[in-house]
Design an enzyme around this catalytic site. Structure first.
Site, PDB file in Angstrom:
ATOM      1  N   GLU A 113      62.121 -49.541  18.665  1.00 35.16           N
ATOM      2  CA  GLU A 113      60.977 -49.482  19.584  1.00 35.16           C
ATOM      3  C   GLU A 113      59.945 -48.463  19.129  1.00 35.16           C
ATOM      4  O   GLU A 113      60.281 -47.447  18.537  1.00 35.16           O
ATOM      5  CB  GLU A 113      61.438 -49.080  20.990  1.00 35.16           C
ATOM      6  N   CYS A 127      54.478 -43.037  19.714  1.00 30.53           N
ATOM      7  CA  CYS A 127      55.821 -42.471  19.745  1.00 30.53           C
ATOM      8  C   CYS A 127      56.708 -43.376  18.887  1.00 30.53           C
ATOM      9  O   CYS A 127      56.838 -44.569  19.177  1.00 30.53           O
ATOM     10  CB  CYS A 127      56.339 -42.408  21.178  1.00 30.53           C
ATOM     11  N   CYS A 140      71.528 -43.866  18.389  1.00 28.74           N
ATOM     12  CA  CYS A 140      71.600 -42.401  18.367  1.00 28.74           C
ATOM     13  C   CYS A 140      73.029 -41.979  18.688  1.00 28.74           C
ATOM     14  O   CYS A 140      73.701 -42.621  19.499  1.00 28.74           O
ATOM     15  CB  CYS A 140      70.634 -41.817  19.396  1.00 28.74           C
ATOM     16  N   CYS A 186      73.094 -38.125  24.929  1.00 30.12           N
ATOM     17  CA  CYS A 186      72.434 -37.543  26.107  1.00 30.12           C
ATOM     18  C   CYS A 186      72.626 -38.471  27.308  1.00 30.12           C
ATOM     19  O   CYS A 186      72.398 -39.675  27.215  1.00 30.12           O
ATOM     20  CB  CYS A 186      70.955 -37.311  25.826  1.00 30.12           C
ATOM     21  N   CYS A 241      69.792 -41.017  28.745  1.00 31.70           N
ATOM     22  CA  CYS A 241      68.980 -41.724  27.756  1.00 31.70           C
ATOM     23  C   CYS A 241      69.612 -43.064  27.375  1.00 31.70           C
ATOM     24  O   CYS A 241      70.806 -43.130  27.061  1.00 31.70           O
ATOM     25  CB  CYS A 241      68.819 -40.850  26.509  1.00 31.70           C
ATOM     26  N   SER A 296      60.645 -33.858  18.114  1.00 34.38           N
ATOM     27  CA  SER A 296      61.512 -33.442  19.206  1.00 34.38           C
ATOM     28  C   SER A 296      62.966 -33.427  18.760  1.00 34.38           C
ATOM     29  O   SER A 296      63.398 -34.265  17.969  1.00 34.38           O
ATOM     30  CB  SER A 296      61.349 -34.401  20.395  1.00 34.38           C
ATOM     31  N   ASN A 325      63.035 -41.120  33.643  1.00 28.97           N
ATOM     32  CA  ASN A 325      62.961 -42.551  33.955  1.00 28.97           C
ATOM     33  C   ASN A 325      64.379 -43.083  34.170  1.00 28.97           C
ATOM     34  O   ASN A 325      65.213 -42.989  33.268  1.00 28.97           O
ATOM     35  CB  ASN A 325      62.307 -43.316  32.798  1.00 28.97           C
ATOM     36  N   CYS A 374      62.644 -44.461  26.292  1.00 23.55           N
ATOM     37  CA  CYS A 374      63.384 -44.697  25.044  1.00 23.55           C
ATOM     38  C   CYS A 374      64.555 -45.655  25.228  1.00 23.55           C
ATOM     39  O   CYS A 374      65.386 -45.467  26.105  1.00 23.55           O
ATOM     40  CB  CYS A 374      63.921 -43.374  24.503  1.00 23.55           C
TER      41      CYS A 374
END
Length: 471
Positions: free
Chosen positions: A216, A229, A236, A240, A243, A315, A414, A457
């Site tokens: 994305e 972004c 990943c 987290c 996420c 980040s 979100n 994300c």
């Protein structure tokens, strides 16, 4: 003097000494004497300095890398107060490649490599696709395939300034060289779908990679310009809790070319210029460190998009050794730390990486980052209802950051269906911000964009993968 002996040892380690005819050395030194070679940024004159010429046009990124490496060696040997490293104008010797001269004593060092070293370098370069090559590497590759040096500049401009999708678009490059480019490969992305927010015009792209994986990217339009972004990994492994990107774990790192082409593709599709980049999409950028740095160097190259490093934000959830390494690169990017809690206990509930690196370690490395770069750190704080958004959390955060050179970016989280976490209420967010401001902490609330198109994300990629499984 001993420092001069040490300096020569450093240069010897970096490359061999090339014996030049006496008249050539004299010519070099005469030209060197005409430039402001012995002064630093404050006008201080040094007894000894090293002139660095980049070779092949003298603006090469190779010059910067040589200079950075030499400065690190000089600092490590305690010579920083005696030796100045400066980039010079052209000595008319670019054909020799990058050079270093210890002046006024006059020893000339060529950065031209031994044949064995050159063979090793081209073998390493051949592992890269064309879009992932930095300019100096592309120049070596062009020479290796039997083409004149100026072709490197042509190819680099087509790929990185014009952002083309296919080598066939290079209208001033011979067919034979285009075939070599195709054999080497030019990795990129292909649009699968695009969602456009009716609320704010945010565009969310789903791109397919050559191996069939998808990622994305998000285009956000602001008054100051367009920001993109981008993702740095497929999936990943950081885990987290709030996420969607980490659901399913890490599949693989993205190559520099695949990171770059997210930007190029968005410019091709929209016809709009991208001025700001945020490496904050799917993946942990510092877990893909080498490709990240390669991406930054290429996107910043003046022969390509020439996007200022100050317009790039990276980040991280907090990989301490890599943050320190990033600081030592002395880039001008903005570094953003995903903090999300002022205490280790609460942070461990949200970010598994907190079990490895404490908040004390994070604060120490953020101070180091500021000392090395002069760039303040952005502390990202995702507000999760009842988890980290209380006034008590705000006061603790203010205490933690009171002596830090930084800025807090509050992000109402979100919600995603796979997680139980809820978005903080508007009043809670404003109160949190008010407490930080009263404690003299620089703070902003990130504007929420693209909520009607699942712009957070990993959400679109997750839906796409689930839809594939049903067929």
């Amino acid at each position: 003097m001993k420092s001069l002996e040490q300096l020569h040892e450093i240069c010897e380690r970096m490359r061999k000494v090339v014996q030049l005819r006496e008249e050539n050395v004299k010519e070099i030194l005469e030209k060197a004497a005409m430039c402001e070679s012995g002064k630093d940024a404050d006008g201080n004159t040094y007894r000894t300095h090293v002139l660095v010429c980049g070779g092949t046009g003298c603006t090469s990124s190779g010059s910067a890398r040589i200079r950075e490496r030499l400065e690190k060696e000089i600092e490590a040997n305690g010579l920083s107060d005696e030796v100045c490293v400066v980039k010079t104008g052209c000595f008319g010797l670019c054909a020799l490649g990058p050079i270093m001269i210890v002046y006024p004593e006059g020893t000339f060092y060529s950065m031209v490599q031994e044949e064995k070293d050159m063979f090793t370098e081209i073998e390493d370069i051949k592992k890269l696709d064309i879009r992932s090559m930095m300019f100096d590497e592309l120049a070596v590759w062009v020479k290796a395939v039997g083409q004149p040096a100026f072709r490197a500049k042509q190819i680099f401009e087509w790929v990185h300034e014009k952002g083309i999708a296919d080598a066939e678009e290079m209208t001033n490059v011979p067919k034979k060289l285009i075939e070599e480019i195709k054999k080497q490969g030019m990795h990129g992305v292909e649009e699968v779908t695009r969602l456009v927010s009716k609320q704010d015009g945010t565009n969310k792209f789903l791109f397919r990679l050559q191996d069939g994986n998808v990622l994305e990217s998000v285009l956000m339009r602001y008054k100051h310009g367009n920001s993109v972004c981008i993702s740095s990994q497929v999936g990943c492994r950081m885990g987290c809790r709030f996420c969607a990107s980490t659901i399913g774990g890490l599949i693989r790192n993205l190559e520099a070319s695949e990171m770059l082409d997210q930007i190029y593709a968005i410019e091709r599709i929209t016809g709009e210029r991208v001025s700001n980049i945020v490496v904050m999409g799917t993946g942990e950028p510092l877990d893909n460190y080498d490709n990240l740095i390669r991406f930054i160097r290429i996107i910043n190259d003046e022969r390509g998009k020439n996007i200022s490093q100050r317009n790039i934000t990276v980040s991280s959830c907090g990989l301490v050794p890599q943050i320190k390494k990033l600081a030592d690169e002395k880039l001008s990017i903005t570094f953003a730390l995903s903090l999300h809690s002022p205490t280790d206990e609460d942070r461990r509930k949200l970010l598994p990486i907190a079990n490895k690196y404490s908040i004390a370690e994070l604060m120490e490395v953020c101070r180091y980052y500021f000392e090395k770069t002069g760039r303040r750190v952005t502390f990202e704080y995702s507000l999760v209802k009842y988890e980290n958004d209380t006034p008590e959390h705000a006061y603790k955060l203010a205490e933690l950051l009171k002596n830090m050179h930084g800025h807090v970016n509050l992000i109402p989280v979100n919600p995603i269906k796979e997680r139980e976490y809820c978005r903080s209420l508007g009043d809670s967010v404003e109160k949190f911000k008010y407490i930080l401001e009263k404690k003299d902490i620089n703070v902003t609330i990130r504007r929420s964009m693209g909520r009607d198109i699942d712009a957070a994300c990993g959400q679109l990629r997750r839906k796409y993968e689930e839809a594939k499984e049903t067929f």
